[in-house]
Design a protein around this motif. Structure first.
Motif, PDB file in Angstrom:
ATOM      1  N   VAL A   1       0.854  -1.192   0.000  1.00 21.37           N
ATOM      2  CA  VAL A   1       0.000   0.000   0.000  1.00 21.37           C
ATOM      3  C   VAL A   1       0.885   1.235   0.000  1.00 21.37           C
ATOM      4  N   SER A   2       0.392   2.276  -0.644  1.00 19.61           N
ATOM      5  CA  SER A   2       1.137   3.529  -0.676  1.00 19.61           C
ATOM      6  C   SER A   2       0.157   4.684  -0.536  1.00 19.61           C
ATOM      7  N   ASP A   3       0.676   5.835  -0.202  1.00 18.71           N
ATOM      8  CA  ASP A   3      -0.175   7.014  -0.085  1.00 18.71           C
ATOM      9  C   ASP A   3      -0.291   7.760  -1.405  1.00 18.71           C
ATOM     10  N   ALA A   4       0.523   7.363  -2.389  1.00 18.41           N
ATOM     11  CA  ALA A   4       0.584   8.112  -3.642  1.00 18.41           C
ATOM     12  C   ALA A   4      -0.598   7.844  -4.565  1.00 18.41           C
ATOM     13  N   GLY A   5      -1.116   6.639  -4.576  1.00 20.07           N
ATOM     14  CA  GLY A   5      -2.166   6.306  -5.536  1.00 20.07           C
ATOM     15  C   GLY A   5      -1.565   6.096  -6.913  1.00 20.07           C
ATOM     16  N   THR A   6      -2.415   5.774  -7.881  1.00 19.66           N
ATOM     17  CA  THR A   6      -1.932   5.507  -9.228  1.00 19.66           C
ATOM     18  C   THR A   6      -2.020   6.734 -10.132  1.00 19.66           C
ATOM     19  N   GLY A   7      -2.758   7.747  -9.691  1.00 18.93           N
ATOM     20  CA  GLY A   7      -2.944   8.931 -10.521  1.00 18.93           C
ATOM     21  C   GLY A   7      -4.059   8.777 -11.538  1.00 18.93           C
ATOM     22  N   ASN A   8      -4.745   7.647 -11.528  1.00 19.80           N
ATOM     23  CA  ASN A   8      -5.846   7.408 -12.465  1.00 19.80           C
ATOM     24  C   ASN A   8      -7.192   7.526 -11.764  1.00 19.80           C
ATOM     25  N   GLU A   9      -8.154   8.073 -12.485  1.00 20.49           N
ATOM     26  CA  GLU A   9      -9.512   8.113 -11.969  1.00 20.49           C
ATOM     27  C   GLU A   9     -10.273   6.929 -12.550  1.00 20.49           C
ATOM     28  N   MET A  10     -11.094   6.311 -11.735  1.00 23.25           N
ATOM     29  CA  MET A  10     -11.943   5.220 -12.199  1.00 23.25           C
ATOM     30  C   MET A  10     -13.069   5.846 -13.013  1.00 23.25           C
ATOM     31  N   PRO A  11     -13.294   5.394 -14.260  1.00 20.30           N
ATOM     32  CA  PRO A  11     -14.390   5.953 -15.055  1.00 20.30           C
ATOM     33  C   PRO A  11     -15.716   5.832 -14.295  1.00 20.30           C
ATOM     34  N   PRO A  12     -16.376   6.978 -14.017  1.00 21.91           N
ATOM     35  CA  PRO A  12     -17.572   6.961 -13.172  1.00 21.91           C
ATOM     36  C   PRO A  12     -18.765   6.230 -13.786  1.00 21.91           C
ATOM     37  N   ASP A  13     -18.763   6.063 -15.112  1.00 17.33           N
ATOM     38  CA  ASP A  13     -19.902   5.391 -15.744  1.00 17.33           C
ATOM     39  C   ASP A  13     -19.727   3.876 -15.820  1.00 17.33           C
TER      40      ASP A  13
END
Length: 194
Positions: A49-61
């Protein structure tokens, strides 16, 4: 001087047992699953686990349907942490991580800020439900009702994606992982508290 070769000596028996073991592991999904679970039990396959995240947003649709035909989109779940796992009943690594997934779900299912989407890659929910029932699991089953972006799922099973309350992908894992470990549970609870 002619020596007779002994076929049933200790070395040949051990080699034969080892060969049978390897063949069983190669051809039996259950055997592969049990071997992977054993490796998980000794500390391998832990999700980082990291605090950085992947920088990608999950497509909301991105949309999923449960066993009752109820539909849900990622956008509708904004404000909740989403544990999205894509698996199949025939997949040995998927089978190997199921007990840990089930344990994590049992531990966190009453947390209103965390949602579990356990997605059958084959979209055969009756078969997935039968598999769960046979093995004593009680995970919320879904099938994909829309395309899943390749940055989320590229065909590798199992794939697990952790989405934060803002809809951002915080972690993406492929292959079997032990999600029941304390550090991972604390990671999810931290995201839920944000």
């Amino acid at each position: 001087m002619h020596m007779k070769h002994k076929w049933f000596n200790r070395s040949n028996i051990i080699n034969g047992i080892f060969l049978v073991f390897i063949i069983v592991i190669l051809v039996s999904p259950d055997a592969k699953s049990y071997l992977t679970r054993g490796l998980m039990a000794i500390g391998l396959f832990q999700p980082g686990v990291s605090d950085a995240g992947t920088g990608n947003e999950m497509p909301p649709d991105t949309r999923f349907v449960d066993e009752s035909g109820n539909s849900v989109t990622i956008g509708a779940l904004k404000g909740k942490v989403i544990f999205l796992n894509i698996w199949a009943t025939w997949c040995p690594p998927c089978r190997a991580e199921m007990p840990a997934l089930n344990q994590l779900h049992q531990d966190l299912k009453n947390n209103a800020d965390i949602v579990f989407l356990i997605v059958d890659a084959d979209s055969n929910l009756p078969k997935a439900a039968a598999f769960q029932q046979k093995n004593g699991y009680s995970l919320p089953l879904y099938s994909a009702a829309s395309d899943i972006a390749p940055k989320v799922y590229s065909g590798t099973l199992p794939t697990t994606v952790i989405i934060d309350k803002k809809g951002n992908i915080r972690e993406r894992y492929t292959g079997a992982k032990d999600y029941s470990n304390k550090g991972f549970r604390e990671f999810l609870l931290k995201l839920a508290a944000e």
